[in-house]
Design an enzyme around this catalytic site. Sequence first.
Site, short mmCIF file in Angstrom:
data_model
loop_
_atom_site.label_atom_id
_atom_site.label_comp_id
_atom_site.label_asym_id
_atom_site.label_seq_id
_atom_site.Cartn_x
_atom_site.Cartn_y
_atom_site.Cartn_z
N ASN A 261 -10.51 -2.70 -6.38
CA ASN A 261 -9.67 -1.83 -7.23
C ASN A 261 -10.25 -1.61 -8.63
O ASN A 261 -9.88 -0.66 -9.32
CB ASN A 261 -8.25 -2.40 -7.36
CG ASN A 261 -7.40 -2.23 -6.12
OD1 ASN A 261 -6.46 -2.99 -5.87
ND2 ASN A 261 -7.71 -1.23 -5.31
N ASP B 133 0.83 -1.21 0.00
CA ASP B 133 0.00 0.00 0.00
C ASP B 133 0.86 1.26 0.00
O ASP B 133 1.98 1.25 0.51
CB ASP B 133 -0.91 -0.02 1.25
CG ASP B 133 -2.05 0.97 1.13
OD1 ASP B 133 -2.28 1.49 0.03
OD2 ASP B 133 -2.71 1.22 2.16
C1 FPP Z 1 -1.71 0.14 -3.38
O1 FPP Z 1 -1.28 1.48 -3.45
C2 FPP Z 1 -1.20 -0.64 -4.49
C3 FPP Z 1 -1.96 -1.22 -5.46
C4 FPP Z 1 -3.41 -1.09 -5.55
C5 FPP Z 1 -1.37 -2.00 -6.55
C6 FPP Z 1 -0.09 -2.72 -6.26
C7 FPP Z 1 0.64 -2.84 -7.52
C8 FPP Z 1 1.97 -2.81 -7.69
C9 FPP Z 1 2.92 -2.75 -6.57
C10 FPP Z 1 2.55 -2.81 -9.05
C11 FPP Z 1 2.23 -3.96 -9.92
C12 FPP Z 1 2.37 -5.27 -9.28
C13 FPP Z 1 2.87 -6.40 -9.82
C14 FPP Z 1 2.80 -7.67 -9.05
C15 FPP Z 1 3.52 -6.42 -11.13
P1 FPP Z 1 -2.41 2.60 -3.55
O2 FPP Z 1 -2.56 2.95 -4.99
O3 FPP Z 1 -3.65 2.15 -2.89
O4 FPP Z 1 -1.74 3.77 -2.75
P2 FPP Z 1 -2.48 4.92 -1.93
O5 FPP Z 1 -3.23 4.24 -0.82
O6 FPP Z 1 -1.35 5.75 -1.42
O7 FPP Z 1 -3.37 5.64 -2.87
#
Ligand code: FPP
Length: 247
Positions: A69, A21
């Site tokens: 998501n 996250d």
């Molecule tokens: C949460 O951060 C992260 C995600 C929803 C996606 C995770 C994806 C990756 C790390 C990249 C791709 C993964 C792979 C396995 C190739 P957020 O967007 O919710 O952050 P925030 O809470 O700060 O908005």
Amino acid sequence: MEVEANINSEKLPQHVAIIMDGNGRWAKQKGLFRTIGHENGTKAVKETVESCARLGIPYLTLYAFSTENWNRPKLEVDTLMKLLVSSLKKEISTLQENDIKLHAIGNLDALPGKAKRELQDVIDKTKNNTRMTLTLALSYGSREELTKTIQEISLKVKNNLISPSSIDESVINNHLYTRDLPDVDLLIRTSGEQRISNFLLWQIAYAELHFTETFWPDFTKNHLFEAIVNYQNRERRFGKTSEQIEN
Ligand code: FPP
């Protein structure tokens, strides 16, 4: 910050799960688009996967995309799917060199065709690897998983394939997406949020929880070592007393 030497290799968690996250906030803090945060998140994925394999952790599960998501802006969803495809293409060699088997859980049918095909291709190519199983939770939601499990078991009861009294924990386990994985020992969440967000609700029943303020793109192997040392310093009692555990 903990170093690798502080880790007791005899007491490693067998299954580490991570809620990655903070990609969006990491980007915002730097005045960048959220998608740049996700791009940088893939670097942390690579470092974490390689470090877990090297340490000898047999199962690592990453929450890469939740059922919720899908409600994000289309541009962000498209970017995440493209990142998945490009990372799979780019990192297949890393998986092969490190003897890592790729596995996926979730409603995979909901993924775009290209992502589904690439994922299946890497799963097929790495299926004989044995050092570590890397599971990507994609279009995954624990409530959806449990709902599906209940539907499947109910159908079996209706068709007289099993009786209600024979439904025990192992029957439920065997219907979950995670049927081939052991329970989670250590759950890590980055970015300072302290919640589970519909991730592996059944499977974390006895997991130790580790929360770190670090945003996912900044998560390095040292943060991983810190989480493992922290886990190793806890006493896991599984409902028993300390005395029983000592004996
Ligand atoms: C949460 O951060 C992260 C995600 C929803 C996606 C995770 C994806 C990756 C790390 C990249 C791709 C993964 C792979 C396995 C190739 P957020 O967007 O919710 O952050 P925030 O809470 O700060 O908005």
